[in-house]
Enzyme design. Structure first.
Site, PDB file in Angstrom:
ATOM      1  N   GLU A  19      49.445  47.398  48.399  1.00 52.50           N
ATOM      2  CA  GLU A  19      49.134  46.328  47.123  1.00 52.50           C
ATOM      3  C   GLU A  19      50.640  46.035  46.773  1.00 52.50           C
ATOM      4  O   GLU A  19      50.537  44.674  46.563  1.00 52.50           O
ATOM      5  CB  GLU A  19      48.671  47.396  46.098  1.00 52.50           C
ATOM      6  CG  GLU A  19      48.546  46.743  44.809  1.00 52.50           C
ATOM      7  CD  GLU A  19      49.237  47.761  43.739  1.00 52.50           C
ATOM      8  OE1 GLU A  19      50.188  47.109  43.036  1.00 52.50           O
ATOM      9  OE2 GLU A  19      48.800  48.589  43.342  1.00 52.50           O
ATOM     10  N   HIS A  20      51.619  46.759  46.796  1.00 53.39           N
ATOM     11  CA  HIS A  20      53.025  46.240  46.330  1.00 53.39           C
ATOM     12  C   HIS A  20      53.484  45.184  47.346  1.00 53.39           C
ATOM     13  O   HIS A  20      53.877  43.917  47.074  1.00 53.39           O
ATOM     14  CB  HIS A  20      54.091  47.253  46.452  1.00 53.39           C
ATOM     15  CG  HIS A  20      54.083  47.956  45.224  1.00 53.39           C
ATOM     16  ND1 HIS A  20      55.253  48.170  44.579  1.00 53.39           N
ATOM     17  CD2 HIS A  20      53.414  48.590  44.497  1.00 53.39           C
ATOM     18  CE1 HIS A  20      55.058  49.107  43.486  1.00 53.39           C
ATOM     19  NE2 HIS A  20      54.045  49.050  43.321  1.00 53.39           N
ATOM     20  N   GLU A  74      58.844  54.800  40.928  1.00 50.35           N
ATOM     21  CA  GLU A  74      57.500  54.701  40.226  1.00 50.35           C
ATOM     22  C   GLU A  74      56.987  56.161  40.276  1.00 50.35           C
ATOM     23  O   GLU A  74      56.431  56.758  39.548  1.00 50.35           O
ATOM     24  CB  GLU A  74      56.530  53.541  40.945  1.00 50.35           C
ATOM     25  CG  GLU A  74      55.331  53.552  40.207  1.00 50.35           C
ATOM     26  CD  GLU A  74      54.281  52.438  40.914  1.00 50.35           C
ATOM     27  OE1 GLU A  74      54.704  51.954  42.011  1.00 50.35           O
ATOM     28  OE2 GLU A  74      53.269  52.412  40.399  1.00 50.35           O
ATOM     29  N   HIS A 122      48.381  52.174  48.044  1.00 44.52           N
ATOM     30  CA  HIS A 122      48.987  51.422  46.900  1.00 44.52           C
ATOM     31  C   HIS A 122      50.394  50.644  47.327  1.00 44.52           C
ATOM     32  O   HIS A 122      50.910  49.640  46.769  1.00 44.52           O
ATOM     33  CB  HIS A 122      49.461  52.697  46.046  1.00 44.52           C
ATOM     34  CG  HIS A 122      50.661  52.507  44.796  1.00 44.52           C
ATOM     35  ND1 HIS A 122      51.726  52.728  45.410  1.00 44.52           N
ATOM     36  CD2 HIS A 122      50.411  51.755  43.907  1.00 44.52           C
ATOM     37  CE1 HIS A 122      52.666  52.272  44.110  1.00 44.52           C
ATOM     38  NE2 HIS A 122      51.762  51.953  43.295  1.00 44.52           N
TER      39      HIS A 122
END
Lengths: 426, 429
Positions: free
Chosen positions: B70-71, B142, B67
């Site tokens: 991905e950012h 997040e 993840h």
């Protein structure tokens, strides 16, 4: 672009809007009922669609009705509520497969139409009221829906901002009504309200899909007939600017603080500078290239989300961000700086062009879904305008830097709401 | 380029495998404004133990790194790719799941340029220590946002109950502690292993000319050099058949309790048609048992044990799978017991009728037609199916073949007390 032509016909007590398109594998019906948002009616209006969709005179129980929907190749029936400006809108949506794409070619459009008409006009009645058991269980569900807002802190903080900001105005009411008023509703008084709503509300039916306008018109005229009416109009009184910004902090057991800021834009749908406001919002906080995202998230690493959105009929703009409890002052001051930059015209022609391109893209994408298209067209009903989709896009392209700066000068900061933790500042 | 036609739903699909191994699919959608494209790698949060490209030994990477990667892929030496997409009138996004990382855009103009941007930004990583550190603050928020979200906590709590060893039990974003160990070198190691074209799929759906776009991808890929990639070695610890924990209760700042009952799946080694049939049969089973037209749903609703948040879902991937049933409730214990009993009772033979099966199938067929109105659904689901060697457009024919016997035997096999688990959220005292 494929902006789909909307054909509007005045029928008995409602307007029919037909959009013929071959884009979809399904056909969509949306029935809208609009009335002023008031404390007296809001809770009944929240309950009524739920009661109507759970059974009818012909399908007297939820399993009977839902089984029939399943048989119609999983036709979906759902209801929802919205606040648009100071109107409260009930929507009944039915989406049904187009038999062209099924191995079984039994026509489904008419069956879907008949079922929608059954739900709207032939409720499950006993005596002078709706079926009591249905009303009781839907009251219970409505209460839990009202209470569930508390558990979703992002929604909760938005609701709380509006409550504080619009105190004394109808817009402060929640779309699902008032928990304490649910108990007052009886099968009889809800049935009375049902009759009144179908006599007084402004009603619109949208039919979208690979349909024939003449056939739809004929069916609609046969299946749905109501008395004529003059829709009630809300006279929104002018809001005077607050002498001092309203700052609210609320403590709860949360890990992340929710910062919600409300502004009065003093511009609504149909105003000549409405499209300028759209561009303003796009540069300020609508997208991932906007000032809020870049400065609150990317540069300062304060948040995962930081965005603004417009309420087009009430004339509001809301900023929202989830931040660490200790970063409140820093986040608020960055957001104020971005607003100041908007007033000073601190953006390039390229940023303006970029924002217009993204707004245009977002609009065209919205028009690709049946419900998105329907919602865009419905703005004209609420605002009593006749802006077609092409005009929307061409007008928005005309916005200049000066227009945006002029919009910025009209926008007033109203309320800052912060949902903070019990250990704020640690 | 091969053309595949689906007559019943009147769709055409074009496919080509590039010489570097990248699979490209194009589905033209007439009348739509929007083109939607996803570029997806078969790499998600569960792939945390593997042999890095060019190495021999297994390594275990920090939780949340897929993840995080991905950012970070959006950031380049000369700025942010989001900016470039919006200059080209597109909106871009990405998501990481247990098994996939997808990058996507949608746009109604400049589609060729946007497609080029999508492919190039995913294939040209730029990670630096400075930007990696900065991202920790953003992802930290997040993670905190999800920590306050009772539905997410409930969902993940249940997965953690069901799985003892499998990394599906690790939160996709990791924890604030685990992401603190992420460095640019770790990101490159993961990137080099999992972002080879032969591990990826590009899907384009919209009002496009397939030949033109396929050619663009061909030319783009021809400019880039890739060595042939050996098969990626991933490691997953052995997982017992039964649920790891029977029950977990989370106390949170909520007013309404929540309850989910989970069933740990069987046959999670399946792929292809076998897997497709298994998951559709499971979905039909849950629909018959708990759909809005079912006796059970209406009984629970009438008794006030469930409300409109009630839902059920089945997930199956390589190595893990689960069914989940539940929602908001005033009586979390009573609901858990009733749901378990309803499931157990469904293992008795002759529980279901042909009529119920037929209705459930029709409902699913209609839902499929509705779903393929959506370019997003087509691209994302087609990719998921393809990674599991299934074909999205086999859904309707496979559904039509499901028999009552299939449903009954699957129910008898999967429903067992040892595979149940319960997770609840209740108001903090």
């Amino acid at each position: 672009m494929d902006a789909a032509k909307e054909k509007i016909t005045e029928l008995q007590g409602f307007k029919l809007h037909v959009i013929e398109t071959e884009k979809y594998k399904t056909n969509t019906f949306v029935w809208k009922m609009k009335a002023p948002l008031t404390n007296d009616d809001v809770t009944k209006r929240a309950l009524l669609p739920q009661v109507l969709q759970s059974s009818s005179a012909k399908y007297t129980s939820t399993p009977a009705l839902r089984s029939y929907l399943d048989e119609l190749y999983g036709a979906t029936l759902f209801v929802d509520l919205a606040k648009k400006g100071e109107y409260h809108i009930m929507s009944f949506s039915l989406e049904i497969a187009n038999e062209k794409f099924l191995s079984d070619s039994t026509p489904l459009l008419k069956k879907g139409f008949e079922l929608l008409a059954e739900i709207l006009t032939n409720p499950n009645i006993s005596g002078n009221g709706f079926d009591q058991k249905t009303v009781e269980k839907e009251k219970r569900t409505l209460k839990s829906r009202i209470h569930s807002v508390f558990d979703d802190k992002m929604r909760y903080s938005n609701v709380r901002l509006l409550e504080e900001m619009c105190k004394g105005e109808p817009y402060a009411l929640q779309v699902n009504g008032v928990s304490a008023d649910v108990d007052e509703i009886t099968p009889e008084n809800l049935y009375e309200y049902f009759k009144r709503a179908f006599q007084e509300d402004e009603m619109d039916l949208y039919v979208i899909g690979d349909v024939n306008e003449a056939e739809v018109k004929k069916l609609a005229g046969e299946l749905l007939q109501f008395e004529g009416r003059t829709p009630k109009k809300v006279n929104t009184k002018g809001i005077t600017k607050r002498a001092e910004v309203n700052e609210i902090k609320e403590e709860q057991d949360v890990k992340q603080g929710k910062l919600n800021i409300g502004y009065r834009t003093n511009i609504v749908y149909g105003d000549p500078d409405y499209f300028d406001l759209q561009v303003f919002n796009g540069i300020f906080g609508g997208f991932s290239h906007s000032k809020l995202f870049i400065n609150v998230r990317e540069k300062a690493s304060l948040a995962y989300y930081a965005a603004s959105r417009l309420e087009s009929h009430k004339g509001l703009m809301m900023v929202m961000s989830g931040i660490d409890l200790k970063n409140y002052d820093q986040a608020v001051s960055i957001i104020h700086e971005q607003m100041e930059a908007m007033r000073n015209g601190d953006y390039t022609d390229e940023e303006i062009a970029q924002t217009k391109a993204v707004i245009q893209n977002q609009m065209l994408e919205t028009l690709d879904t049946p419900r998105g298209l329907q919602e865009v067209l419905y703005h004209n009903v609420i605002a009593k305008t006749a802006i077609n989709l092409e005009a929307w896009l061409t007008e928005m392209q005309k916005t200049t830097k000066e227009d945006i700066m002029a919009v910025a000068k009209k926008i007033d900061l109203d309320t800052i709401y912060f949902l903070t933790g019990t250990e704020a500042g640690d | 380029m091969e053309k595949i036609t689906f007559d019943q739903v009147q769709e055409e699909l074009y496919h080509e495998k590039m010489s570097n191994g990248l699979n490209v699919y194009i589905l033209p959608k007439k009348g739509f404004n929007k083109t939607y494209a996803t570029f997806t790698t078969k790499y998600g949060s569960v792939d945390n133990t593997f042999v890095p490209l060019g190495k021999e030994e297994y390594v275990k990477v920090p939780d949340g790194i897929a993840h995080f990667l991905e950012h970070k892929l959006f950031e380049k030496e000369d700025g942010d790719v989001f900016q470039q997409f919006s200059r080209q009138g597109a909106s871009a996004n990405a998501f990481t799941s247990f098994t996939r990382t997808a990058y996507l855009f949608s746009s109604t103009s400049d589609v060729e340029k946007n497609l080029e941007t999508l492919i190039d930004f995913v294939q040209e990583p730029y990670f630096s220590e400075k930007t990696v550190e900065k991202e920790k603050g953003i992802i930290g928020q997040e993670i905190t946002m999800y920590d306050d979200n009772p539905d997410w906590r409930l969902y993940f709590g249940l997965i953690q109950n069901l799985y003892q060893n499998h990394p599906v039990k690790i939160d996709i974003a990791g924890t604030i502690e685990s992401i603190s160990h992420i460095t640019k070198d770790w990101l490159y190691e993961c990137y080099n292993t999992f972002y080879h074209p032969s591990n990826m799929l590009l899907f384009i759906v919209g009002p496009v000319d397939p030949e033109l776009f396929m050619n663009q991808v061909r030319e783009n890929q021809a400019k880039k050099e890739y060595k042939d990639m050996p098969e990626i070695k991933r490691q997953f610890a052995d997982e017992p058949r039964g649920a790891a924990e029977k029950k977990q209760v989370l106390q949170m700042n909520v007013q309404t309790s929540k309850c989910l009952v989970g069933i740990k799946a069987l046959h999670v080694d399946q792929t292809g048609n076998e897997m497709l049939k298994n998951e559709l049969t499971m979905n039909v089973f849950l629909d018959i048992l708990f759909g809005k037209s079912s006796e059970h749903y209406n009984q629970l609703y009438n008794e006030g044990l469930i409300d409109e948040t009630f839902a059920y879902d089945y997930t199956q991937e390589q190595g893990f799978g689960f069914a989940m049933i539940g929602g908001d409730t005033s009586e979390p214990d009573q609901l858990a017991e009733k749901l378990k009993k309803m499931l157990m009772d469904a293992t008795n033979s002759n529980t279901f009728s042909e009529e119920q099966l037929e209705r459930a199938k029709r409902k699913k067929i209609g839902a499929f037609l509705r779903a393929i109105n959506s370019p997003e659904y087509i691209a994302n689901q087609f990719t998921r199916y393809a990674f599991n060697e299934m074909n999205l457009f086999d859904v309707v024919p496979t559904l039509e073949k499901i028999t009552l016997g299939d449903v009954q035997s699957l129910a008898t096999e999967i429903i067992s007390e040892e595979r149940f688990s319960v997770c609840q959220v209740i108001p903090k005292k």
